[in-house]
Each structure stands twice: as structure tokens, then as C-alpha cells.
Enzyme design. Structure first.
Site, PDB file in Angstrom:
ATOM      1  N   HIS A  54       7.806  -3.228   1.251  1.00 50.16           N
ATOM      2  CA  HIS A  54       6.634  -2.847   0.473  1.00 50.16           C
ATOM      3  C   HIS A  54       6.633  -1.347   0.161  1.00 50.16           C
ATOM      4  O   HIS A  54       5.681  -0.822  -0.414  1.00 50.16           O
ATOM      5  CB  HIS A  54       5.370  -3.234   1.261  1.00 50.16           C
ATOM      6  CG  HIS A  54       4.124  -3.302   0.466  1.00 50.16           C
ATOM      7  ND1 HIS A  54       2.996  -2.574   0.766  1.00 50.16           N
ATOM      8  CD2 HIS A  54       3.809  -4.013  -0.649  1.00 50.16           C
ATOM      9  CE1 HIS A  54       2.046  -2.838  -0.097  1.00 50.16           C
ATOM     10  NE2 HIS A  54       2.500  -3.707  -0.972  1.00 50.16           N
ATOM     11  N   LYS A 103       7.224   2.407  -1.379  1.00 47.98           N
ATOM     12  CA  LYS A 103       7.150   2.924  -2.750  1.00 47.98           C
ATOM     13  C   LYS A 103       7.414   4.426  -2.709  1.00 47.98           C
ATOM     14  O   LYS A 103       6.584   5.197  -2.228  1.00 47.98           O
ATOM     15  CB  LYS A 103       5.766   2.653  -3.346  1.00 47.98           C
ATOM     16  CG  LYS A 103       5.365   1.179  -3.316  1.00 47.98           C
ATOM     17  CD  LYS A 103       3.867   1.017  -3.534  1.00 47.98           C
ATOM     18  CE  LYS A 103       3.456  -0.446  -3.500  1.00 47.98           C
ATOM     19  NZ  LYS A 103       3.549  -1.037  -2.165  1.00 47.98           N
ATOM     20  N   HIS A 131      -6.411  -0.275  -5.285  1.00 50.66           N
ATOM     21  CA  HIS A 131      -5.042  -0.434  -4.795  1.00 50.66           C
ATOM     22  C   HIS A 131      -4.591   0.750  -3.945  1.00 50.66           C
ATOM     23  O   HIS A 131      -3.523   0.709  -3.337  1.00 50.66           O
ATOM     24  CB  HIS A 131      -4.071  -0.640  -5.966  1.00 50.66           C
ATOM     25  CG  HIS A 131      -2.760  -1.229  -5.573  1.00 50.66           C
ATOM     26  ND1 HIS A 131      -1.617  -0.465  -5.390  1.00 50.66           N
ATOM     27  CD2 HIS A 131      -2.402  -2.506  -5.299  1.00 50.66           C
ATOM     28  CE1 HIS A 131      -0.618  -1.265  -5.039  1.00 50.66           C
ATOM     29  NE2 HIS A 131      -1.054  -2.500  -4.979  1.00 50.66           N
ATOM     30  N   LYS A 184      -4.251   3.332  -0.821  1.00 47.90           N
ATOM     31  CA  LYS A 184      -4.278   3.171   0.631  1.00 47.90           C
ATOM     32  C   LYS A 184      -4.353   4.564   1.249  1.00 47.90           C
ATOM     33  O   LYS A 184      -3.389   5.326   1.229  1.00 47.90           O
ATOM     34  CB  LYS A 184      -3.031   2.444   1.137  1.00 47.90           C
ATOM     35  CG  LYS A 184      -2.803   1.064   0.473  1.00 47.90           C
ATOM     36  CD  LYS A 184      -1.740   1.138  -0.569  1.00 47.90           C
ATOM     37  CE  LYS A 184      -1.175  -0.211  -0.964  1.00 47.90           C
ATOM     38  NZ  LYS A 184      -1.998  -1.010  -1.834  1.00 47.90           N
TER      39      LYS A 184
END
Length: 531
Positions: free
Chosen positions: A179, A181, A419, A421
Site C-alpha cells: 500500500h 506511496k 483519503h 492519513k
């Protein structure tokens, strides 16, 4: 339109396809990951003599032992940062993403990476095979045909011709995903955060956009992100696309695809390039006036073997150490997918009861793009509220003008979803990354983020976020249904601030009966560990 990659939603079987799916499953069950191929370790390059290194290392020299951070709350600025990195790189570009769409931003950035490869830059593109959800490998093979462009897939499906069936044939391994990025240029400048590559992550989609956050960082932390990338790139779980397609694509095929891509970007990309050039980030970088927030910045990340370990792992969460337990006054959690579970709920309630103001911002049922996750969150909501934790749920449609001044891009599109975090600890430290506060991020997928020890930045982001919550979110509280019986049982109430007027809802706002029923039904099953 050149179709690069498919939807991340993947394959949805129907009864009519059942016989074909069964046949594919039988074939996929015989498929295995390639073994007889050359796996060459790709080390970090020496980039100390690049222009980026000379420019930014000179600035870092004034802050020994520290790194600099610049938050990227606005979508266009976040896209501009990636384009600037691609154009400025001289030796290396390390690019690692869970999702990469074949839309305007996906094609634009792909063109920039190919242009960098043309200049002699070594481009390494590492994608999560399931997250990207490509219909086939054609684009991967074309990109890999460039002598300076390498593509690897992380934890890939063995059967390339029957992907859905291949997923069903090996669900335990393929349930664990990368996950992460990040994008790093010349081991010197990095962008890390919550954004994947796709229009909705950069506020370019006309119908639906994500409110998201990245951080651009320089200094020692950039080298640490490169080290993390190298560990994933050289991991046994990463497979070069050539391992599946030994023949590859010809230079003529690549040239033809490049021509088509260039035409598409020329036709539609001009307005985006113009908008990016006008962003404060672009203007300040050009004038060497970009103001970084300096402090100790630590790259926190899982290890790539997390996807190969059958045991659940909490490496990144353990790296955060005892920060949750050490918070003294204020804890602000931004997590679009928030499933605290029993242990997390107890920890947050314990913090609230010892005097810490705990606020959590997550998606409402109306704004979430993953209804199943809302089912996991829903089961903890009452206990959190009763324990003193404050909950805020993002509205599905927001007034962009009310929040533009905050620097955090809550979208004003027809549809909007959270979206980003982020965790802000006592207005002293802030974590920005790819990790949600849910079991999937903590125990199953691999994640990365930056822990930034900068009271100045933490306080700034804390103020911006709180400034936008009132206009962007429902406050979720417990109130008695009968005003005449204040001591009676309290029920969930959603409060919207509408031009100064408090509007109350006794059901999840802007949802249908069937949405609420569906989430309630999912909540009957023990699926929290997979959310």
C-alpha cells in the site's frame, strides 16, 4: 484513449460467467510464479553530484541532522511536485504506488517518467499488482522495453491470463498488498503520503475527488525513503515484468505507443501544466524560496517480507512507539478508513479519560468509498463517544471556498471522500503517510509514512484541519431522543453546521435505507481483521 491500467475494483463475477470462471480457476490453480529468470539486485546510485543534491544539501547544511518538510494539501500542487521531481532528476527516479490509473494525471506522469528515461535517468517503477488492477500486462511490457525504464510488480498474481481466477486460486498470499506511496528523485527529494496516481487524488475529477495529503521532504529522510524502496525493489516478492514476458516489446512498438501517449497528453494536458506552473510550490521552487519546516523526520515503514509472513505483523505501528500513550493534551487522528477494534478503542478511551482531547475525523457512510469498512467502524462508535472521544465524519459534498484558505484540499466536487492519513500529537509531531488506523494497514498490508518532529508544522496543520472540520464534517454525538427526558438513553445524532444553523439528523445523513441495511448486515460477520 490509451488505456493504461484498469480499475482498482478488479473483477466482479456474475452467474453467466461462472462456468468460464471455474475453467479459469482450474487453469490458474496450475500456474506458479516464475523461478527461472535473472534476478539482479539494483543498488542505490551515487547522486551526490546532481543539481538537486547540490541545491538541497546546501540548504540542509544549515540544519544539521534535520530534514525539511513541505505539506502538499492541494491536489494540483501535489501533482506539480511529482512533475517537478521527474523533470529535475538527473540520475534516478524511484516510484512506488498501490494504484496508478490510466486517466489524465496517470498518462501525464507516465510521459514525464519516460521523458526522464530519455535523458538517461534510471527509472524504477514498482506497482502493487492487485492494486493497479491492470487488464493485461501490455503497458508494463512496453514501458520495460525502454533501456532506462524498469517495471516490477509486487506480490503478483501468478496467472497473467486469468487474473480473477488466479486471485481465487491463491487468496491467502494475494490478500497482502503493498500500500506504499512514494516518489523520490536522485535520493534527495521525496514525496510521501496518501495519494495514489489518478485524477480523483489530485482534484481533477469532475464527479468525485479525494481530500488527501502528501509531504515533500528533503534531507536525510529522502535517503531513508530510497533505502525503503530498495528493500522492496530487491525483495523476493517483487517480480520484474520480464520474468513473465521474456520476449518483451520491440523498440518500434514502444515508439508507436510513445507517439500515441504524447498526442493524448498534448491534447488534454496543456491546461493542467498551466495550472501547475501557477501553484505556490512551482513559483517558490523556481525562485529557490520554498519554505521548509525543519526538524527530525523519520521514515517509518513496514518491511517487504510482511506480505510473505503468515503471521500478522505490526512493524510500522510498533515504530510509532509509545506516541499514543505519551500524548499529554491533544490527539488529532485523520483516518479515512477507521476501524480501531477493541484494543484501539480501549487505548483511545483511556487517553480521553486521562485528560487528552481525542478527536477522530473519518468518512461518513455517505462519503466513504468502501462501505464494508464503515461497518467495522460503526461497531465502535458508541463506545468511543461514551468514553469521551470526539468523532467527526466527512460530508459527501463540501464547499471548496470555505476551506481553500486552510491549505488542506477538501474537494468541492459533486462527490467527495476523505483519503488523507495523518496523526497530530500534542501539536508537536505529525505523521503523514499511507497508513489507515485499521487492521488491514496495521497487520496485513505494507505501509510507509513520515513522522515529522516539528512543532511549527504540527501546529499549522492542526489549526488548518480544525478550521475546516466545522464546514466539512458532521459532528457525531450522543443525545437523548426525548428532550423532556435528558436522563434517558442517548442515541447517535449527526450535527451539520449549515451557515451557522445546527441541523440534526437521527440517521446517517444522505444515505438510503438499503445503504444502512447493507452496512448493518456486513457488521454481523467477523470480518474486522480484513478491513
Amino acid at each position: 484513449m490509451l488505456r493504461l491500467f484498469g480499475s482498482q475494483r478488479g473483477f466482479t463475477p456474475t452467474p453467466l460467467l461462472a462456468p468460464f470462471l471455474l475453467a479459469g480457476l482450474l487453469l490458474a490453480g496450475c500456474a506458479s510464479l516464475p523461478e527461472n529468470f535473472a534476478r539482479e539486485e539494483s543498488p542505490k546510485l551515487d547522486t551526490s553530484d546532481t543539481q538537486l543534491a547540490r541545491a538541497f544539501n546546501a540548504r540542509a547544511a544549515d540544519h544539521p541532522g534535520q530534514s525539511g518538510a513541505y505539506p502538499l494539501g492541494q491536489g494540483m500542487e501535489a501533482l506539480a511536485a511529482r512533475v517537478i521531481l521527474a523533470r529535475a532528476a538527473e540520475k534516478s527516479l524511484d516510484v512506488q504506488y498501490y494504484i496508478w490509473h490510466g486517466d489524465e494525471s496517470g498518462r501525464l506522469l507516465l510521459k514525464e517518467l519516460l521523458d526522464a528515461a530519455d535523458r538517461g535517468v534510471r527509472v524504477r517503477l514498482l506497482l502493487d499488482d492487485l492494486g493497479v488492477g491492470a487488464v493485461n500486462d501490455d503497458v508494463f511490457v512496453l514501458l520495460d522495453a525502454h533501456p532506462n525504464f524498469s517495471v516490477s510488480l509486487f506480490n503478483p498474481i501468478a496467472s497473467r491470463d486469468a487474473r480473477a481466477a488466479g486471485l481465487l486460486a491463491d487468496p491467502k498470499r494475494l490478500n497482502r498488498r503493498m500500500h506504499n506511496k512514494s516518489m523520490t528523485a536522485d535520493n534527495t527529494v521525496t514525496v510521501v503520503g496518501g495519494r495514489n496516481i489518478g485524477d480523483e487524488y489530485f482534484a481533477l475529477n469532475e464527479l468525485f475527488n479525494f481530500a488527501d495529503m502528501d509531504v515533500l521532504a528533503i534531507g536525510p529522510v529522502a535517503d531513508a525513503v530510497t533505502a525503503s524502496f530498495d528493500a522492496f525493489w530487491n525483495s523476493p516478492a517483487a517480480f520484474p515484468i520480464a520474468a513473465f514476458h521474456a520476449e518483451g516489446a520491440s523498440p518500434e512498438q514502444l515508439a508507436k505507443a510513445r507517439e500515441k501517449l504524447n498526442v493524448q497528453v498534448a491534447d488534454t494536458g496543456a491546461k493542467y501544466y498551466e495550472a501547475m506552473q501557477a501553484t505556490p510550490l512551482s513559483l517558490e521552487l523556481q525562485s529557490q524560496e520554498l519554505e521548509f519546516h525543519w526538524g527530525r523526520i523519520t521514515a517509518l515503514h513496514d518491511l517487504p517480507d510482511k506480505v510473505q509472513d503468515e503471521r500478522e505483523s505490526e512493524v510500522l505501528l510498533s515504530q510509532l512507539g509509545g506516541l499514543l500513550g505519551q500524548v499529554q493534551e491533544d490527539l488529532l487522528i485523520i483516518s479515512p478508513y477507521f476501524v480501531p477494534g477493541k484494543d484501539g478503542t480501549r487505548a483511545l478511551v483511556a487517553a480521553a479519560r486521562r485528560g487528552v482531547r481525542v478527536r477522530v475525523v473519518t468518512n461518513s457512510l455517505a462519503s466513504t468509498d468502501v462501505g464494508a469498512v464503515h461497518a467495522g467502524y460503526k461497531s465502535s462508535r458508541r463506545e468511543l463517544l461514551e468514553g469521551g472521544v470526539e468523532l467527526f465524519e466527512m460530508m459527501p459534498r463540501l464547499d471548496a471556498d470555505a476551506v481553500k484558505s486552510s491549505g488542506f484540499s477538501f474537494s468541492g466536487s459533486s462527490g467527495a471522500s476523505l483519503h488523507a492519513k495523518m496523526f497530530v500529537f500534542d501539536r508537536q509531531r505529525v505523521f503523514i503517510g499511507s497508513m489507515n488506523l485499521d487492521p488491514r494497514s496495521v497487520q496485513i498490508n505494507t505501509e510507509i509514512g513520515l513522522l515529522i518532529d516539528s512543532p511549527e508544522l504540527a501546529a499549522r496543520l492542526h489549526g488548518q484541519l480544525l478550521g475546516s472540520i466545522e464546514s466539512a464534517c458532521y459532528a457525531v454525538v450522543l443525545e437523548p431522543r426525548d428532550a423532556g427526558k435528558p436522563a434517558g438513553r442517548k442515541e447517535l445524532t449527526w450535527i451539520e453546521d449549515r451557515d451557522g444553523e445546527k441541523v440534526r439528523y437521527d440517521k446517517e445523513p444522505q444515505t438510503t435505507f438499503w445503504q444502512r441495511f447493507g452496512v448493518g448486515f456486513i457488521g454481523l460477520f467477523p470480518v474486522d481483521s480484513q478491513l
